[in-house]
Each structure stands twice: as structure tokens, then as C-alpha cells.
Design an enzyme around this catalytic site. Sequence first.
Site, PDB file in Angstrom:
ATOM      1  N   LEU A  62       0.863  -1.174   0.000  1.00 44.54           N
ATOM      2  CA  LEU A  62       0.000   0.000   0.000  1.00 44.54           C
ATOM      3  C   LEU A  62       0.901   1.226   0.000  1.00 44.54           C
ATOM      4  O   LEU A  62       1.997   1.202   0.565  1.00 44.54           O
ATOM      5  CB  LEU A  62      -0.895   0.030   1.249  1.00 44.54           C
ATOM      6  CG  LEU A  62      -2.037  -0.985   1.350  1.00 44.54           C
ATOM      7  CD1 LEU A  62      -2.739  -0.839   2.698  1.00 44.54           C
ATOM      8  CD2 LEU A  62      -3.026  -0.818   0.213  1.00 44.54           C
ATOM      9  N   ASP A  63       0.433   2.316  -0.619  1.00 47.02           N
ATOM     10  CA  ASP A  63       1.174   3.574  -0.559  1.00 47.02           C
ATOM     11  C   ASP A  63       1.427   3.956   0.896  1.00 47.02           C
ATOM     12  O   ASP A  63       0.613   3.650   1.776  1.00 47.02           O
ATOM     13  CB  ASP A  63       0.369   4.713  -1.215  1.00 47.02           C
ATOM     14  CG  ASP A  63       0.229   4.549  -2.714  1.00 47.02           C
ATOM     15  OD1 ASP A  63       0.973   3.746  -3.298  1.00 47.02           O
ATOM     16  OD2 ASP A  63      -0.637   5.234  -3.291  1.00 47.02           O
ATOM     17  N   MET A  64       2.513   4.645   1.133  1.00 49.43           N
ATOM     18  CA  MET A  64       2.859   5.070   2.483  1.00 49.43           C
ATOM     19  C   MET A  64       1.696   5.814   3.154  1.00 49.43           C
ATOM     20  O   MET A  64       1.387   5.591   4.330  1.00 49.43           O
ATOM     21  CB  MET A  64       4.099   5.972   2.467  1.00 49.43           C
ATOM     22  CG  MET A  64       4.560   6.403   3.852  1.00 49.43           C
ATOM     23  SD  MET A  64       5.858   7.639   3.801  1.00 49.43           S
ATOM     24  CE  MET A  64       4.887   9.106   3.450  1.00 49.43           C
TER      25      MET A  64
END
Length: 217
Positions: A62-64
Amino acid sequence: MEKLNYQPSTAPLCILFEDADLLVVDKPSGLLSVPGKAAEHADCLETRLRDEYPDALLVHRLDMDTSGVMVFARNKPAQRHLGLQFEKRQMRKTYHAIVAGLVQGETGLIDLPLIVDWPNRPLQKVDFKMGKPAQTEWRVLSRNHNSTYVELSPKTGRSHQLRVHMLAIGHPILGDRFYGDARVVASMDRLALHASMLRFRHPTGGAWCEFTAKVPF
């Protein structure tokens, strides 16, 4: 784009489920899924998880700035099984987001091809000639006076897909420091995007499993 001031939460990991094949975790916003290139970005969900579960193996990211459900494997066969489900688009994913403005209509499909914006990496952009196919279904859950709460179901898994698709239809996700203007960035203290549900077949036996994480905004 401002330089990243990486100060992830130090709260204990939230383990949603574990067995001999799986670890399902609720990733907090602001924590990298995997280590970054810079030494100061070594802290991430993967390394924290391996401190407690040395057998944890990465399956997806997942994106940060995105929070929510992530699954890790605990052995190589399970990792391959889960990886193939992602590759063949058999995973079912649901996200919740708050976007700027009042979305017209109740449901829809965004079908816009995406490609990396090379001069501005890691940003992505719509490109009808060179982009890879990307589709996102959306559904309005509620509206505020200047924002809309939506459910998003990606049919593909392109980088930053939900963020770019919502921007492309004129409704950037609140708190998005990559794609939002100053007002959008200032509207929330985090990206208002959460992976709320992940559904897949268990690597042993093939039964459908569904895991959810409460939306934190």
C-alpha cells in the site's frame, strides 16, 4: 513537491489475523510498506512485522499515505499462491475515501490508462497512448457541504490508481500531498484513503477469506 519528513507512528502493530500461512495487518497511514532507498526510510511495516514474525513474506504493498488491510505470507507456497491471485486479479479490494467537491451521480466506472510521470516520479498520470489499462468503480456513500465520502473498488492495481483516477474526474482525495492543491492538502492531516476490505482464497484449501479494517476517518 516537498521533501518527505518521515516520522511514522510508533504504535504497536494491529494484527487482524494470523495462521500458519497468513498474517493480515492493518497498516497505519504514514508508514512505508517496504524500506525506502534512503537510510532514514528503512523503518517500514515489513521490517517491523519481521521483528515479531521472522517468516513474514511480502505479497503486495500500500502507498505510504494509505492505511488499511495488507496480507503477508508465512511460507513460500502461500506467497506464490497469493501473488498469483493478485496477478490474475482474483483479489477483491475495497477502499473508502473522502474526496473534494460534490460527486455527481451515485455510481460509476473510471476507465483511464495510467503511466509513470517519469520527470516527476513517483507520480503517475493518465496517458491514452502509452498508459496501461486501469479501471476503478466508485459509489457515493454520503455528501458533506464540500466533500464526498466514497467507496472505491479498483479492478486493476496500478500505482497511485485511485489517487490519479479521482483527480482525473475532478475530485482529488483530501490530504493528498502528491496530487492535491494547497487547499486539498490542508483539508486533512493525512491522506483520506483507507483499504477497508481484502477478499481472497486461502492458500491452503482455497476457501474464500475476507478481512476488514475499520475506517479511521
